[in-house]
Write a protein that holds these residues in place. Sequence first.
Motif, short mmCIF file in Angstrom:
data_model
loop_
_atom_site.label_atom_id
_atom_site.label_comp_id
_atom_site.label_asym_id
_atom_site.label_seq_id
_atom_site.Cartn_x
_atom_site.Cartn_y
_atom_site.Cartn_z
N GLY A 142 -77.98 104.57 71.00
CA GLY A 142 -77.11 103.49 70.54
C GLY A 142 -77.10 102.36 71.55
N LEU A 143 -77.12 101.12 71.05
CA LEU A 143 -77.17 99.93 71.90
C LEU A 143 -75.84 99.19 71.86
CD1 LEU A 143 -80.69 98.52 70.90
CD2 LEU A 143 -80.13 100.31 72.58
N TYR A 144 -75.28 98.94 73.05
CA TYR A 144 -73.99 98.24 73.16
C TYR A 144 -74.00 97.33 74.38
CZ TYR A 144 -72.76 102.06 70.02
OH TYR A 144 -72.75 102.97 68.98
N ILE A 145 -73.08 96.36 74.39
CA ILE A 145 -73.00 95.40 75.48
C ILE A 145 -71.57 95.30 76.00
CG2 ILE A 145 -73.39 93.01 76.19
CD1 ILE A 145 -75.48 92.76 73.99
N CYS A 146 -71.38 95.63 77.26
CA CYS A 146 -70.19 95.36 78.06
C CYS A 146 -68.86 95.60 77.33
CB CYS A 146 -70.27 93.93 78.60
SG CYS A 146 -69.26 93.64 80.10
N TYR A 147 -68.21 94.56 76.86
CA TYR A 147 -66.88 94.62 76.25
C TYR A 147 -66.83 95.61 75.08
CZ TYR A 147 -62.44 92.36 74.69
OH TYR A 147 -61.15 92.07 74.34
N ASP A 148 -67.97 95.89 74.45
CA ASP A 148 -68.03 96.87 73.36
C ASP A 148 -67.46 98.22 73.77
OD1 ASP A 148 -69.28 95.24 71.40
OD2 ASP A 148 -71.28 95.75 72.13
N VAL A 149 -67.57 98.56 75.06
CA VAL A 149 -67.17 99.90 75.51
C VAL A 149 -65.67 100.14 75.33
CG1 VAL A 149 -66.66 99.38 77.94
CG2 VAL A 149 -67.63 101.62 77.33
N ARG A 150 -64.89 99.08 75.18
CA ARG A 150 -63.44 99.22 74.98
C ARG A 150 -63.08 99.61 73.55
NH1 ARG A 150 -59.78 97.15 78.76
NH2 ARG A 150 -60.69 96.06 80.54
N PHE A 151 -64.04 99.66 72.65
CA PHE A 151 -63.74 99.84 71.23
C PHE A 151 -64.40 101.12 70.70
CE2 PHE A 151 -63.50 95.42 72.44
CZ PHE A 151 -62.22 95.10 72.02
N PRO A 152 -63.65 102.22 70.71
CA PRO A 152 -64.24 103.52 70.39
C PRO A 152 -64.71 103.67 68.95
CG PRO A 152 -61.86 103.70 70.67
CD PRO A 152 -62.24 102.34 71.14
N VAL A 153 -64.10 102.96 68.03
CA VAL A 153 -64.55 103.08 66.64
C VAL A 153 -65.97 102.53 66.50
CG1 VAL A 153 -64.13 102.36 64.26
CG2 VAL A 153 -62.23 103.06 65.70
N TRP A 154 -66.22 101.39 67.12
CA TRP A 154 -67.56 100.78 67.06
C TRP A 154 -68.59 101.68 67.75
CZ3 TRP A 154 -69.77 97.46 64.10
CH2 TRP A 154 -70.93 96.80 64.48
N SER A 155 -68.14 102.39 68.77
CA SER A 155 -69.04 103.23 69.56
C SER A 155 -69.17 104.66 69.01
CB SER A 155 -68.55 103.31 71.00
OG SER A 155 -68.52 102.05 71.61
N ARG A 156 -68.48 104.96 67.93
CA ARG A 156 -68.42 106.33 67.44
C ARG A 156 -69.80 106.90 67.10
NH1 ARG A 156 -64.69 109.38 64.36
NH2 ARG A 156 -63.09 108.29 65.57
N ASN A 157 -70.03 108.11 67.53
CA ASN A 157 -71.22 108.86 67.15
C ASN A 157 -71.04 109.36 65.73
OD1 ASN A 157 -73.39 110.57 66.87
ND2 ASN A 157 -72.61 112.11 68.30
N ARG A 158 -71.82 108.83 64.82
CA ARG A 158 -71.73 109.23 63.42
C ARG A 158 -72.83 110.24 63.09
NH1 ARG A 158 -70.90 103.07 61.00
NH2 ARG A 158 -69.53 102.38 62.69
N ASN A 159 -72.97 111.22 63.99
CA ASN A 159 -74.05 112.20 63.89
C ASN A 159 -75.41 111.54 63.92
OD1 ASN A 159 -72.25 114.46 63.62
ND2 ASN A 159 -71.93 113.88 61.48
N ASP A 160 -75.49 110.43 64.67
CA ASP A 160 -76.75 109.69 64.73
C ASP A 160 -77.11 109.25 66.15
OD1 ASP A 160 -74.89 107.70 65.20
OD2 ASP A 160 -75.44 106.46 63.48
N THR A 161 -76.40 109.79 67.16
CA THR A 161 -76.57 109.29 68.52
C THR A 161 -76.63 110.44 69.53
OG1 THR A 161 -75.21 107.36 67.92
CG2 THR A 161 -75.65 107.70 70.26
N ASP A 162 -77.60 110.35 70.45
CA ASP A 162 -77.71 111.29 71.56
C ASP A 162 -77.38 110.63 72.90
OD1 ASP A 162 -78.79 113.38 69.85
OD2 ASP A 162 -80.65 112.21 69.84
N LEU A 163 -77.62 109.32 72.96
CA LEU A 163 -77.44 108.55 74.19
C LEU A 163 -76.93 107.17 73.82
CD1 LEU A 163 -78.00 107.71 77.20
CD2 LEU A 163 -80.36 107.28 76.48
N ALA A 164 -75.90 106.70 74.50
CA ALA A 164 -75.41 105.33 74.32
C ALA A 164 -75.67 104.53 75.58
CB ALA A 164 -73.92 105.31 73.98
N LEU A 165 -76.20 103.32 75.41
CA LEU A 165 -76.45 102.42 76.53
C LEU A 165 -75.44 101.29 76.48
CD1 LEU A 165 -80.33 102.03 76.27
CD2 LEU A 165 -79.03 103.79 77.48
N TYR A 166 -74.77 101.04 77.60
CA TYR A 166 -73.87 99.90 77.75
C TYR A 166 -74.39 99.05 78.90
CZ TYR A 166 -70.60 102.42 74.76
OH TYR A 166 -70.01 103.09 73.71
#
Length: 260
Positions: A142-166
Motif C-alpha cells: 500500500g502506498l501512502y504519504i505523510c499526513y495519511d498515516v493519521r487516518f486509519p480508515v484510509w489506511s485499512r488493510n482490506r485483505n489486500d495489503t502485506d506492507l504499507a509504505l509511508y
Amino acid sequence: MEQVKDLRITLIQPNVYWESPVENRERISEMMNTVSGNTDLVVLPEMFTTGFTMNASALAEPMNGETMAWMKAKAAELNAAICGSAIIEDEGGSYNRLLFVHPDGSYQSYDKRHLFFIEGEIGVFEPGKERVIVNFRGWRIGLYICYDVRFPVWSRNRNDTDLALYVANWPASRTRVWQTLLKARAIENQIYVAGANRVGSDGNEVDYCGDSLLVNPRGEVMHRLENREVVVTGTLSIENLENFRLKFPVGNDADDFRLL
C-alpha cells in the motif's frame, strides 16, 4: 504458483537540499550505491527532490520528466523498485505524487489523499481520490504519504495489503506521534509498515530528526534510523506474516465499512 520470497527493503534517510532536484538526485544516488545488489525495494522520503515546498508552479515536473527518468535508471541499475514522492504536474493540476518504479521501467503512482492544510497544501495540490496497492514480487504494498498515516480508515488493510509504505517530511516536534502512528497502523492491520522520513532543516526553518522506522505486524520496531543521513536495509518474511495472521486472526472480526 511461485512461492513469495522474503523482501529486502531499504530506507534512505537524506538531508534534502531545499528546492534543488539536481543536488538531491545526485546525493541520493550516492546513498543508493551502498545497497547495489542487496535490496529489492528502496524507499525515499516525501518530496525527496525538493523538500516540503509549496512552490509547485516553479518545481513541478511532468510524469516523463527528469526525476522519473532518474528513478527508472536507478531501478534498472539496482534491479530493485524505487519509491518516493515528488511534485508532479499532470492534466493541468499539481500533485504530491508517490512514484513506485519497477526495475523494468513500469510504474504505479499514488496522489496524496490527505493534504496538510497547516502548511498550505490545499489550494496548491490536487487531492488523491484512490487507494493504490502495488503487487511487487508477490508482495501487496500500500502506498501512502505523510499526513495519511493519521487516518486509519484510509489506511485499512482490506485483505489486500502485506506492507504499507509511508513516505514523509515529518517534523522533529511531532516525532513521537509519527512513531506511535506507524506502530498503530502495523498492529491494527497485521502488516509490515515502513516509514521513510528526512533529516536536517528546510527552507521554512522546519527541523527534521529522521526516525524512519521499519515495524513488524506486532508493532515491534525492526529498525529505527537515527538523526543523521543513513541507509538501512531490513528483511521482511512473508512466512512469519502469514503464520502470525493464522495464529491471531483478528482481521476476521474487523468492522465492515464503505468510504463515501
